[in-house]
Design a protein around this motif. Structure first.
Motif, PDB file in Angstrom:
ATOM      1  N   ASN A 156       0.832  -1.206   0.000  1.00 17.40           N
ATOM      2  CA  ASN A 156       0.000   0.000   0.000  1.00 17.40           C
ATOM      3  C   ASN A 156       0.874   1.267   0.000  1.00 17.40           C
ATOM      4  O   ASN A 156       1.175   1.853   1.024  1.00 17.40           O
ATOM      5  CB  ASN A 156      -0.910  -0.053   1.250  1.00 17.40           C
ATOM      6  N   LYS A 157       1.294   1.667  -1.205  1.00 17.90           N
ATOM      7  CA  LYS A 157       2.264   2.769  -1.311  1.00 17.90           C
ATOM      8  C   LYS A 157       1.693   4.100  -0.843  1.00 17.90           C
ATOM      9  O   LYS A 157       2.425   4.976  -0.398  1.00 17.90           O
ATOM     10  CB  LYS A 157       2.797   2.874  -2.739  1.00 17.90           C
ATOM     11  N   GLU A 158       0.352   4.241  -0.943  1.00 22.30           N
ATOM     12  CA  GLU A 158      -0.284   5.498  -0.541  1.00 22.30           C
ATOM     13  C   GLU A 158       0.027   5.826   0.924  1.00 22.30           C
ATOM     14  O   GLU A 158       0.099   6.990   1.314  1.00 22.30           O
ATOM     15  CB  GLU A 158      -1.792   5.422  -0.767  1.00 22.30           C
ATOM     16  N   VAL A 201       7.064  -4.235  -0.832  1.00 21.51           N
ATOM     17  CA  VAL A 201       6.477  -5.235  -1.739  1.00 21.51           C
ATOM     18  C   VAL A 201       6.503  -4.712  -3.176  1.00 21.51           C
ATOM     19  O   VAL A 201       6.666  -5.473  -4.121  1.00 21.51           O
ATOM     20  CB  VAL A 201       5.031  -5.576  -1.308  1.00 21.51           C
ATOM     21  N   ASP A 202       6.350  -3.421  -3.329  1.00 25.23           N
ATOM     22  CA  ASP A 202       6.391  -2.816  -4.661  1.00 25.23           C
ATOM     23  C   ASP A 202       7.662  -3.293  -5.367  1.00 25.23           C
ATOM     24  O   ASP A 202       8.744  -3.297  -4.761  1.00 25.23           O
ATOM     25  CB  ASP A 202       6.411  -1.282  -4.495  1.00 25.23           C
ATOM     26  N   SER A 203       7.543  -3.712  -6.634  1.00 23.44           N
ATOM     27  CA  SER A 203       8.659  -4.405  -7.286  1.00 23.44           C
ATOM     28  C   SER A 203       9.920  -3.541  -7.376  1.00 23.44           C
ATOM     29  O   SER A 203      11.031  -4.045  -7.189  1.00 23.44           O
ATOM     30  CB  SER A 203       8.249  -4.876  -8.673  1.00 23.44           C
ATOM     31  N   GLU A 204       9.756  -2.235  -7.624  1.00 24.16           N
ATOM     32  CA  GLU A 204      10.924  -1.353  -7.744  1.00 24.16           C
ATOM     33  C   GLU A 204      11.667  -1.256  -6.413  1.00 24.16           C
ATOM     34  O   GLU A 204      12.890  -1.283  -6.359  1.00 24.16           O
ATOM     35  CB  GLU A 204      10.497   0.053  -8.182  1.00 24.16           C
ATOM     36  N   HIS A 205      10.891  -1.132  -5.341  1.00 23.76           N
ATOM     37  CA  HIS A 205      11.494  -0.944  -4.022  1.00 23.76           C
ATOM     38  C   HIS A 205      12.062  -2.245  -3.502  1.00 23.76           C
ATOM     39  O   HIS A 205      13.090  -2.258  -2.833  1.00 23.76           O
ATOM     40  CB  HIS A 205      10.463  -0.318  -3.086  1.00 23.76           C
ATOM     41  N   MET A 213       1.612   8.577 -12.731  1.00 23.76           N
ATOM     42  CA  MET A 213       1.510   8.931 -11.318  1.00 23.76           C
ATOM     43  C   MET A 213       2.051   7.790 -10.465  1.00 23.76           C
ATOM     44  O   MET A 213       2.636   8.014  -9.405  1.00 23.76           O
ATOM     45  CB  MET A 213       0.063   9.241 -10.935  1.00 23.76           C
ATOM     46  N   ASN A 214       1.867   6.561 -10.948  1.00 24.12           N
ATOM     47  CA  ASN A 214       2.395   5.428 -10.185  1.00 24.12           C
ATOM     48  C   ASN A 214       3.893   5.621  -9.926  1.00 24.12           C
ATOM     49  O   ASN A 214       4.365   5.445  -8.801  1.00 24.12           O
ATOM     50  CB  ASN A 214       2.130   4.114 -10.926  1.00 24.12           C
ATOM     51  N   LYS A 215       4.633   6.002 -10.965  1.00 29.59           N
ATOM     52  CA  LYS A 215       6.079   6.179 -10.772  1.00 29.59           C
ATOM     53  C   LYS A 215       6.335   7.365  -9.847  1.00 29.59           C
ATOM     54  O   LYS A 215       7.257   7.343  -9.030  1.00 29.59           O
ATOM     55  CB  LYS A 215       6.766   6.363 -12.130  1.00 29.59           C
ATOM     56  N   LEU A 267       4.409   8.367  -7.373  1.00 31.79           N
ATOM     57  CA  LEU A 267       4.173   7.907  -5.996  1.00 31.79           C
ATOM     58  C   LEU A 267       5.353   7.048  -5.536  1.00 31.79           C
ATOM     59  O   LEU A 267       5.773   7.116  -4.380  1.00 31.79           O
ATOM     60  CB  LEU A 267       2.873   7.089  -5.912  1.00 31.79           C
ATOM     61  N   GLU A 268       5.912   6.275  -6.466  1.00 29.20           N
ATOM     62  CA  GLU A 268       7.037   5.403  -6.106  1.00 29.20           C
ATOM     63  C   GLU A 268       8.306   6.189  -5.794  1.00 29.20           C
ATOM     64  O   GLU A 268       9.127   5.763  -4.979  1.00 29.20           O
ATOM     65  CB  GLU A 268       7.299   4.398  -7.232  1.00 29.20           C
ATOM     66  N   VAL A 269       8.467   7.344  -6.437  1.00 26.16           N
ATOM     67  CA  VAL A 269       9.624   8.199  -6.124  1.00 26.16           C
ATOM     68  C   VAL A 269       9.512   8.648  -4.656  1.00 26.16           C
ATOM     69  O   VAL A 269      10.477   8.578  -3.881  1.00 26.16           O
ATOM     70  CB  VAL A 269       9.677   9.413  -7.084  1.00 26.16           C
TER      71      VAL A 269
END
Ligand code: NDP
Ligand code: MG
Length: 383
Positions: free
Chosen positions: A122-124, A147-151, A214-216, A218-220
């Protein structure tokens, strides 16, 4: 055995987490689940895993389940409190937060206070209240696992490294469903087209977030909080094959990358097995001979405005990322409901950011207030 509480069990990440648990019955057990309103999927999960605790979104569904499973060793609950009860359940040692949106925040904070290991999809949560989440984790000595694949990729690259030696993080981005279209060609695109992601199969909201980038964004912000690297040293790289999941550069110029076929079960499982690994049967293996080529390019911030907004909001800090996230959640919901044009999503976000008076170092209440205000503004613009 690791006992897991899974928040958002019927969603894209939730279902894949269950697949990982199913594959390793000796290693993992399911102590508690929560879900929204997908009763059919929910019932199936309850029958298969018989978790001790189950919570749903609405009271009416809670009543139904309580009747249907009376006599079984399951306790039922509902609403926001139910997500919190699951997050602190005494039989769980690990909480997987796979809820969608900022409703995931309070359960994350409660799980941290209860000293559960938190595997965070839950990145939010990290975007809206990164400072509260990371401070609480430090205070309670709680481990936060991405869990997010990038992180997860970056986290895997950092194993055995001195965090102080990291000079740059490079997040890869597929570019989403519209990566090959110009802004002009985005006029009038349909929900169906936007939901057609080239590489990843994900929930509807995050698939739209990928299309707007926006996903990227939020991931930043997520990376900033998870790894403590300033925004000036977090880069985004377009990489359409989604084979390199992200990279870390070190002060000696060395760069480590984590690669694999795009399959969320891999980072989900790593969050559950870290620092060890387990076999994973049903995932396709990377074959670089067959792949042949990988492509990279620099994202254009005028083309992907949401990425620009995210960097700016992240740098401003305070309540700004919460406003960014809430305005985005609301605008994407409107787009998915067929009530807003695709290109209007970014305009709504921009309007919400412009209207907001930033509060630095906000407490939970200030964050929730900023969130509600941004949603109300985006809703009012529809009429
Ligand atoms: P989904 O929309 O597929 O799933 C969301 C889950 O949350 C569902 O189980 C839903 O239940 C549940 N839910 C919604 N509202 C409530 C509520 N009030 N109480 C309890 N449960 C609720 O989302 P995803 O799985 O795609 O994404 C989840 C999170 O993971 C997001 O933050 C996303 O950004 C992140 N993420 C997702 C990836 C992916 O591949 N999908 C990759 C990386 C990160 P129901 O369906 O029953 O209503
Ligand atoms: Mg991701």
């Amino acid at each position: 055995m690791k006992r897991i509480s899974l928040l958002g069990a019927t969603g894209s990440i939730g279902i894949q987490t269950l697949e990982v648990i199913r594959e390793h019955p000796e290693e993992f057990g399911l102590a508690a689940i929560t879900f929204g309103s997908n009763m059919e999927a929910g019932r199936r999960i309850i029958r298969e895993f018989m978790p001790r605790f189950v919570s749903v979104k609405e009271q009416a569904d809670y009543e139904k389940l309580k009747d249907e499973f009376s006599g079984e060793p399951v306790t039922f609950s509902w609403g926001e409190d139910g997500n919190i009860e699951a997050a602190v359940h005494h039989e769980a040692d690990t909480v997987v937060n796979a809820l969608l949106g900022s409703i995931g925040l309070v359960p994350t904070l409660k799980a941290i206070e209860a000293k559960k290991t938190v595997a965070i999809a839950n990145k939010e949560t990290l975007v809206t209240a990164g400072h509260l989440v990371t401070e609480a984790a430090k205070k309670h000595g709680t481990v936060l696992l991405p869990v997010d694949s990038e992180h997860s990729a970056i986290f895997q690259c950092l194993q055995g490294e001195d965090p102080a030696s990291v000079s740059r993080l490079i997040l890869t981005a597929s570019g989403g469903s519209f990566r090959d279209r110009s802004r002009k060609e985005l006029e009038g695109v349909t929900v169906e087209e936007a939901l057609n992601h080239p590489n990843w199969s994900m929930g509807a909201k995050i698939t739209i977030d990928s299309a707007t980038m926006m996903n990227k964004g939020l991931e930043v912000i997520e990376a900033f909080w998870l790894f403590g690297i300033p925004y000036s040293r977090i880069d985004v790289l377009l990489h359409k094959e989604s084979i390199i999941h992200s990279m870390a550069e070190f002060e000696d110029g060395s760069v480590k990358a984590q690669l694999g076929t795009p399959d969320m079960k891999v980072p989900i499982q790593y969050a559950l097995t870290h620092p060890s690994r387990l076999p994973l049967k049903n995932t396709s293996r990377l074959n670089l001979w067959e792949q042949g080529k990988l492509h990279f390019s620099k994202p254009d911030f005028d083309r992907f405005k949401c990425l620009h907004f995210a960097y700016e909001s992240g740098k401003m800090g305070g309540t700004m990322p919460a406003v960014l996230n809430a305005a985005n959640e609301e605008a994407v919901a409107q787009f998915l409901a067929g009530r807003l044009e695709f290109l209007e999503i970014e305009n709504r976000i921009e309007q919400a950011l412009e209207a907001h008076s930033i509060i630095q170092n906000p407490d939970l209440e200030a964050i929730q207030h900023a969130d509600q205000e941004a949603r109300a503004l985006v809703r009012s613009l529809l009429n």
